[in-house]
Scaffold this active site. Structure first.
Site, PDB file in Angstrom:
ATOM      1  N   CYS A 103       0.820  -1.214   0.000  1.00 22.90           N
ATOM      2  CA  CYS A 103       0.000   0.000   0.000  1.00 22.90           C
ATOM      3  C   CYS A 103       0.850   1.258   0.000  1.00 22.90           C
ATOM      4  O   CYS A 103       0.356   2.339  -0.282  1.00 22.90           O
ATOM      5  CB  CYS A 103      -0.896   0.049   1.231  1.00 22.90           C
ATOM      6  SG  CYS A 103      -2.256  -1.104   1.152  1.00 22.90           S
TER       7      CYS A 103
ATOM      8  N   CYS B 298      -2.964   9.613   6.001  1.00 22.92           N
ATOM      9  CA  CYS B 298      -1.897   9.335   6.973  1.00 22.92           C
ATOM     10  C   CYS B 298      -2.427   9.482   8.399  1.00 22.92           C
ATOM     11  O   CYS B 298      -2.056   8.719   9.292  1.00 22.92           O
ATOM     12  CB  CYS B 298      -0.722  10.285   6.769  1.00 22.92           C
ATOM     13  SG  CYS B 298       0.103  10.080   5.188  1.00 22.92           S
TER      14      CYS B 298
END
Lengths: 390, 275
Positions: free
Chosen positions: B35, B105
């Site tokens: 990923c 994030c």
């Protein structure tokens, strides 16, 4: 902080000789080259000279050179000209590793009634000519394959492709934006029909490109307008930039004679030392057929953007095929087409050098990079588990 | 270049609390190498159930590292109860904001914290709830609904920025839009273009579309497709080669073949595979 610029496949510094040639044409000698008066006419003379210099770099004649606004415009013009002038043909052949200027146009055309073949490459980024041979048909309007890849530097067998195209009577266009000025590109030796080049990749200004169109090739302009460029590209000429491109091509001829050897020496040193100092680092691309200035290295278990930003702290400029730097979430289409595992693609860094790089700069990178990779790996949850230095 | 705040840069260049806590009470791992980002969070609590030590290991870009570092600073000394209330927006705020495209994030930080706390409580690893919407990054409708609601997201692009969903092949964009509309209470109106195709014209067009648009792409992946029959608006096809054995073939059919045919022939078509 001193900038150590090793991102020359992205853009280059305008050479001071180039800038000097350009400057008078902004303010003092601003005439329109199409004007009847001599104030404009003196500018037209300079454009003629520039055209000769560009032609000289690629072995063309001046009337085969059309000035455009950039490499992307040259690519678009070439492909659209070929399909417009072959209205019965609905097939286009290109590769999976082209620059977006060709790739995205191909994808667009594939939704507009064209069949587009995107040829695969192998793990080293090499093109299989047998796939190309098989893909060609009487319906093929154009083959558009880059001369050299911008991300890996891999050089394609354009000579053989050109012969193949010629045998079948198919137009062959090559995006040579990355090849021109770095390796010899001569349309007398490689019979391409059309070829794109760009100013800012060869120490010329941004916003100027050129398209070589072999005499006798059917053509249709992208921009309709005035009679400029012999009716092949409308719009008042970007005078200063054309003059700059001419000078840049003249310098490139000089660089090809020897300075590019120096670039190759620096690239090889950089690559050799990085591989020696840093474990789990791999070169992406065919090392035997590469531009002399480019190396693309994957550092496993770390992410490219983080490497770039840490190098940035030392003034080192490079680029990455990591997803995080592209604005998209997937890593570089070139590395994916090559089958580079995501784990390595995310940590890929491209260094692309120029004749203006020095050995001190290369030594500086060799000194600074290993601790950066080591530091980022020490943050990574995967390094201890899978890395060699577990 | 991303427009990172000074706080993001500071936490990236000098990350706090790196590593693994010895003999941890809670462990949370999210993401993967493939990923492009992953985070492992470990913590230890004291007698009052306050987080007394917390450390992280992150593979990812600057904002992933900074978000992880920020998260550890935020939760240190907190009770588990309070820590559980931290949202991804709190993490972003702590850093003076994150670029929109990097919000995922902060979501990764929150997810790791949740997992670690669940691990501490001995709660079984939460099974991924819902149905996968984004095949490329394995994001479910439940996850998408949650960010749309919590972060008041309005567009598919927003959802991609926060969860990565829709950032790969983009074939799930329509489904993501539906979820957004549902959350914001808009009923989803499916628009049917009136078509004036006769049966013969329709079948011919389906055949042509398969030949010209669909077969070449499947062949690139070593597969192939044959038209077996057309009954009303149901198109029966048979898959060959890697398509037939690939676990993703259902997805290939539904998302790709069907959407192509709907685009280019008529929007009512349904594709069925014959084994």
């Amino acid at each position: 902080m001193k900038v150590i610029y090793t991102d020359n496949n992205a853009t280059t510094q305008v050479a001071s000789e180039v800038l000097e040639e350009m400057l008078p044409y902004f303010h003092d000698l601003y005439g329109n080259p199409s004007s009847m008066h001599s104030f404009g006419g003196q500018v037209a003379v300079k454009l003629t000279e520039a055209r000769e210099k560009v032609a000289d770099l690629v072995g063309a004649t001046p009337d085969e050179i059309i000035f455009t606004s950039c490499g992307t415009e040259s690519d678009n013009t070439a492909i659209k000209a070929a399909i417009e002038s072959n209205p019965g043909k609905k097939h286009i052949v290109t590769t999976r590793v082209e620059h977006p200027a060709v790739k995205n146009l191909g994808e667009y055309l594939s939704k507009r009634g064209y069949r587009v073949t995107f040829l695969p490459v192998d793990r080293q980024g090499r093109l299989g000519l047998e796939y190309l041979q098989k893909s060609l048909s009487d319906d093929t309007a154009i083959i558009s394959i880059m001369w050299a890849n911008n991300e890996t530097g891999v050089v394609f067998p354009v000579g053989e492709i050109a012969e193949m195209a010629r045998d079948r009577g198919i137009v062959f266009h090559s995006d040579a934006v990355q090849a021109v000025g770095k390796i010899p590109v001569d349309v007398r030796e490689v019979p391409v029909d059309m070829l794109s080049l760009s100013g800012h990749k060869i120490h010329g200004p941004k916003g100027i490109g050129a398209l070589y169109v072999r005499k006798g090739t059917k053509f249709s302009p992208l921009l309709m307008g005035g009679h400029q460029e012999g009716g092949r590209r409308g719009g008042t000429e970007n005078v200063a930039s054309i003059i700059g491109l001419g000078k840049a091509c003249e310098l490139a001829v000089e660089h090809l004679k020897g300075q590019n050897e120096h670039v190759k020496y620096l690239r090889d040193k950089l690559e050799r030392q990085i591989l020696k100092e840093i474990p789990n680092a791999l070169v992406n691309g065919d090392r035997d057929n590469r531009l002399p200035n480019t190396t693309n290295i994957s550092f496993e278990y770390v992410e490219g953007e983080a490497i770039l930003l840490m190098m940035n702290e030392f003034g080192i400029s490079a680029s990455s095929g990591s997803a995080c730097t592209s604005g998209s979430l997937e890593p570089s289409h070139v590395l994916r087409a090559m089958g580079v595992p995501f784990t390595a693609a995310h940590g890929s860094i491209r260094f692309s050098l120029s004749v203006y790089n020095t050995e001190e700069e290369i030594d500086f990178i060799i000194e600074k990079l290993p601790p950066i990779i080591e530091r980022l790996r020490s943050l990574s949850p995967f390094w201890g588990q899978s890395g060699k230095e577990a | 270049m991303w427009d990172y705040t000074d706080e993001v840069k500071e936490h990236f260049l000098n990350p706090r609390n790196v590593g693994e806590v010895d003999d941890p009470d809670g462990v949370g791992e999210v993401g993967s190498l493939a990923c492009g980002d992953a985070l492992k969070l470990t913590f230890k609590v004291d007698e009052q159930k306050r987080i007394k030590d917390v450390k992280f290991q992150t593979f990812g870009c600057a904002s992933a590292i900074a978000s992880s570092s920020a998260l550890t600073e935020m939760v240190k000394g907190m009770t588990l109860e309070d820590a559980e209330k931290i949202t991804n927006q709190d993490i972003a705020d702590y850093l003076g904001g994150l670029p929109k495209e990097k919000m995922h994030c902060s979501v990764m930080g929150r997810d790791a914290l949740e997992k670690a706390i669940a691990h501490y409580h001995g709660r079984p690893e939460k099974k991924i709830e819902g149905n996968v919407v984004c095949e490329c990054f394995g994001i479910t409708d439940v996850e998408i609904e949650r960010v749309v609601r919590e972060d008041n997201l309005m567009t598919v692009e927003d959802v991609t920025d926060y969860t990565k969903a829709g950032g790969g092949c983009e074939s799930c964009h329509e489904r993501i839009q539906e979820i957004i509309d549902q959350v914001h209470g808009k009923s989803h109106v499916v628009q049917h273009k009136p078509t004036g195709l006769t049966n013969i014209q329709k079948i011919k067009l389906i055949e042509e579309t398969l030949e010209r648009e669909i077969k070449p792409s499947l062949k690139k992946d070593g597969g192939d497709i044959d038209l077996v029959d057309v009954d009303g608006n149901t198109v029966f096809v048979r898959l060959h080669g890697t398509c037939a054995t690939c676990a993703a073939s259902e997805v290939t059919l539904k998302h790709y073949v069907e959407s192509k045919l709907r685009d280019l022939v008529t929007p009512e078509l349904v594709v069925e595979e014959i084994q």
